[in-house]
Design a protein around this motif. Structure first.
Motif, PDB file in Angstrom:
ATOM      1  N   TYR A  11      -4.873  -3.989  -8.365  1.00 16.42           N
ATOM      2  CA  TYR A  11      -4.989  -3.040  -9.482  1.00 16.42           C
ATOM      3  C   TYR A  11      -5.052  -1.604  -8.970  1.00 16.42           C
ATOM      4  N   LEU A  12      -5.879  -1.364  -7.938  1.00 19.45           N
ATOM      5  CA  LEU A  12      -5.996  -0.016  -7.387  1.00 19.45           C
ATOM      6  C   LEU A  12      -4.670   0.459  -6.796  1.00 19.45           C
ATOM      7  N   LEU A  13      -3.989  -0.412  -6.070  1.00 13.34           N
ATOM      8  CA  LEU A  13      -2.704  -0.050  -5.465  1.00 13.34           C
ATOM      9  C   LEU A  13      -1.669   0.271  -6.540  1.00 13.34           C
ATOM     10  N   ASN A  14      -1.739  -0.429  -7.663  1.00 12.16           N
ATOM     11  CA  ASN A  14      -0.805  -0.192  -8.757  1.00 12.16           C
ATOM     12  C   ASN A  14      -1.109   1.105  -9.502  1.00 12.16           C
ATOM     13  N   MET A  15      -2.389   1.423  -9.634  1.00 16.59           N
ATOM     14  CA  MET A  15      -2.801   2.594 -10.421  1.00 16.59           C
ATOM     15  C   MET A  15      -2.730   3.896  -9.629  1.00 16.59           C
ATOM     16  N   LYS A  24      -5.822  12.293  -5.074  1.00 13.76           N
ATOM     17  CA  LYS A  24      -6.142  11.175  -5.959  1.00 13.76           C
ATOM     18  C   LYS A  24      -7.567  10.657  -5.756  1.00 13.76           C
ATOM     19  N   MET A  25      -8.373  11.396  -5.005  1.00 16.97           N
ATOM     20  CA  MET A  25      -9.719  10.914  -4.684  1.00 16.97           C
ATOM     21  C   MET A  25     -10.573  10.725  -5.946  1.00 16.97           C
ATOM     22  N   GLU A  26     -10.547  11.691  -6.853  1.00 14.48           N
ATOM     23  CA  GLU A  26     -11.375  11.573  -8.054  1.00 14.48           C
ATOM     24  C   GLU A  26     -10.898  10.433  -8.943  1.00 14.48           C
ATOM     25  N   LEU A  27      -9.583  10.237  -9.057  1.00 14.62           N
ATOM     26  CA  LEU A  27      -9.061   9.109  -9.825  1.00 14.62           C
ATOM     27  C   LEU A  27      -9.517   7.791  -9.210  1.00 14.62           C
ATOM     28  N   ALA A  28      -9.431   7.707  -7.884  1.00 18.82           N
ATOM     29  CA  ALA A  28      -9.870   6.488  -7.203  1.00 18.82           C
ATOM     30  C   ALA A  28     -11.340   6.206  -7.490  1.00 18.82           C
ATOM     31  N   MET A  29     -12.167   7.245  -7.466  1.00 24.05           N
ATOM     32  CA  MET A  29     -13.592   7.061  -7.752  1.00 24.05           C
ATOM     33  C   MET A  29     -13.823   6.569  -9.175  1.00 24.05           C
ATOM     34  N   GLN A  30     -13.081   7.138 -10.131  1.00 21.31           N
ATOM     35  CA  GLN A  30     -13.212   6.686 -11.517  1.00 21.31           C
ATOM     36  C   GLN A  30     -12.877   5.210 -11.636  1.00 21.31           C
ATOM     37  N   LEU A  31     -11.782   4.798 -11.015  1.00 20.19           N
ATOM     38  CA  LEU A  31     -11.329   3.416 -11.118  1.00 20.19           C
ATOM     39  C   LEU A  31     -12.272   2.448 -10.398  1.00 20.19           C
ATOM     40  N   ILE A  32     -12.827   2.898  -9.271  1.00 23.34           N
ATOM     41  CA  ILE A  32     -13.694   2.029  -8.469  1.00 23.34           C
ATOM     42  C   ILE A  32     -15.092   1.918  -9.058  1.00 23.34           C
ATOM     43  N   PHE A  33     -15.669   3.060  -9.467  1.00 23.03           N
ATOM     44  CA  PHE A  33     -17.091   3.054  -9.796  1.00 23.03           C
ATOM     45  C   PHE A  33     -17.411   2.770 -11.259  1.00 23.03           C
ATOM     46  N   THR A  52     -10.227  -1.992   3.267  1.00 27.02           N
ATOM     47  CA  THR A  52     -10.008  -0.548   3.289  1.00 27.02           C
ATOM     48  C   THR A  52      -8.712  -0.176   2.576  1.00 27.02           C
ATOM     49  N   ILE A  53      -8.805   0.771   1.650  1.00 27.00           N
ATOM     50  CA  ILE A  53      -7.640   1.311   0.975  1.00 27.00           C
ATOM     51  C   ILE A  53      -7.552   2.804   1.282  1.00 27.00           C
ATOM     52  N   VAL A  54      -6.346   3.307   1.451  1.00 28.67           N
ATOM     53  CA  VAL A  54      -6.103   4.716   1.764  1.00 28.67           C
ATOM     54  C   VAL A  54      -5.350   5.343   0.599  1.00 28.67           C
ATOM     55  N   VAL A  55      -5.862   6.489   0.113  1.00 26.30           N
ATOM     56  CA  VAL A  55      -5.239   7.149  -1.041  1.00 26.30           C
ATOM     57  C   VAL A  55      -4.956   8.610  -0.697  1.00 26.30           C
ATOM     58  N   PRO A  56      -3.969   9.237  -1.349  1.00 28.95           N
ATOM     59  CA  PRO A  56      -3.736  10.672  -1.148  1.00 28.95           C
ATOM     60  C   PRO A  56      -4.972  11.477  -1.526  1.00 28.95           C
ATOM     61  N   GLY A  57      -5.199  12.585  -0.807  1.00 27.94           N
ATOM     62  CA  GLY A  57      -6.386  13.394  -1.052  1.00 27.94           C
ATOM     63  C   GLY A  57      -6.524  13.860  -2.491  1.00 27.94           C
ATOM     64  N   ASN A  61      -0.729   6.036  -7.053  1.00 28.41           N
ATOM     65  CA  ASN A  61       0.547   6.200  -6.368  1.00 28.41           C
ATOM     66  C   ASN A  61       0.348   6.535  -4.891  1.00 28.41           C
ATOM     67  N   ASP A  62       1.186   5.938  -4.052  1.00 25.32           N
ATOM     68  CA  ASP A  62       1.218   6.211  -2.611  1.00 25.32           C
ATOM     69  C   ASP A  62      -0.030   5.724  -1.875  1.00 25.32           C
ATOM     70  N   SER A  63      -0.807   4.859  -2.489  1.00 28.19           N
ATOM     71  CA  SER A  63      -1.949   4.267  -1.788  1.00 28.19           C
ATOM     72  C   SER A  63      -1.481   3.030  -1.029  1.00 28.19           C
ATOM     73  N   PHE A  64      -2.272   2.652  -0.028  1.00 27.79           N
ATOM     74  CA  PHE A  64      -1.933   1.457   0.747  1.00 27.79           C
ATOM     75  C   PHE A  64      -3.193   0.898   1.393  1.00 27.79           C
ATOM     76  N   MET A  65      -3.110  -0.374   1.803  1.00 28.26           N
ATOM     77  CA  MET A  65      -4.210  -1.039   2.493  1.00 28.26           C
ATOM     78  C   MET A  65      -4.022  -0.872   4.000  1.00 28.26           C
ATOM     79  N   SER A  66      -5.084  -0.458   4.694  1.00 29.10           N
ATOM     80  CA  SER A  66      -5.019  -0.366   6.152  1.00 29.10           C
ATOM     81  C   SER A  66      -5.792  -1.495   6.828  1.00 29.10           C
TER      82      SER A  66
END
Length: 293
Positions: free
Chosen positions: A245-249, A267-276, A260-265, A251-256
């Motif tokens: 779901y996170l990888l789909n939502m 998109k950090m706030e979006l990632a936090m919204q989706l995760i928390f 661990t998931i890596v996201v563009p800088g 863009n340009d994120s990937f699993m390392s």
């Protein structure tokens, strides 16, 4: 940890991005109707600004000075633990504010760099939210991390952290490069012993990594922007995290790695919204069930 009175804590050094995380959580709390007792980590410094400067001046005269806001000498670690314990047990505790600027100090009719009087936490809160340097600190018989239900670490790679400190202290506080460098060196012992170990106790870590050359932070002219950075997000326990779901939502994120998931800088706030947001749902659902018993 407490089902009835959960605690969320963000820990990270100055300039790491903890304020960004705080804004994200404030938005989540507003949207989900969660009432939080907000705790500022700076309010648990042991000394006000004037006294700290005097202590540092005396310390410098002695040589080999290692006094810093990172370590136990300049902080009330015991009071942090007491607050976390009290809130986890009964939803109560005491807090104060540290007045950083004239704008913050004016309503209190106090000088900047001073503390407001201690006051009781408001009643009827759903959780306690701490943001500061020591949300997972351990020292001697003190263990703050054991009371936290959701513990988040926010830390840039070390060269980026130094660039941010150099830029801020030179532009906003008028310090020279040499003076800021001395501060970095003086704080290194406490950074290694009291800041870094906390990130092994967190549930989720956010680490900002620049995609530009930061090999010599002492000559860098600008802080790398969000678009020039990636954010590494590590989960201590990835069970239940919907990575597809996170990888789909995002863009340009990937699993390392598997956790661990890596996201563009940017998109950090979006990632936090989706995760928390789901984390807060679970904490509030657990709290409602505990109160209904």
């Amino acid at each position: 940890m407490s089902e009835r009175h959960p605690i969320v804590a963000i820990t990270g050094s100055s300039g790491a991005g903890t304020s960004t995380v705080q804004r994200t959580f404030e938005e989540i709390f507003r949207r989900e109707g969660v009432t939080a007792a907000v705790i500022e980590g700076d309010s648990f410094h042991a000394y006000d600004r004037k006294t700290m400067r005097e202590k540092l001046a005396a310390c410098d005269l002695d040589g080999n000075c290692q006094l810093s806001h990172f370590g136990p000498e300049a902080n009330l670690f015991g009071e942090i633990e007491n607050l976390f314990r009290s809130y986890a047990e009964s939803g109560t505790g005491k807090r104060r504010k540290y007045l950083h600027s004239p704008e913050e100090a004016e309503p209190w009719k106090q000088e900047p760099g001073t503390f407001t009087p201690w006051e009781e936490l408001p009643t009827g809160t759903d959780l306690m939210f701490y943001e500061g340097l020591h949300g997972a600190v351990q020292h001697e018989n003190i263990d703050v991390a054991r009371f936290v239900d959701l513990l988040i670490g926010v830390v840039p790679v070390i060269n980026l952290e130094w660039i941010q400190k150099l830029n801020r202290d030179k532009s906003m506080r008028g310090y020279s490069t040499e003076a800021v460098t001395d501060t970095i060196l003086r704080r290194m012992h406490d950074y290694v012993h009291y800041i870094c170990p906390q990130f092994a106790r967190t549930h989720v870590n956010f680490q900002r990594v620049p995609m530009v050359d930061t090999s010599n932070p002492f000559i860098a002219r600008a802080i790398p922007t969000a678009d020039e950075s990636m954010v590494v997000i590590r989960f201590a326990n990835p069970k239940g995290i919907d990575f597809p779901y996170l990888l789909n939502m995002i863009n340009d994120s990937f699993m390392s790695r598997a956790n661990t998931i890596v996201v563009p800088g940017g998109k950090m706030e979006l990632a936090m919204q989706l995760i928390f947001t789901p984390f807060i749902w679970r904490l509030m659902d657990r709290r409602r069930k505990a109160l209904a018993q």
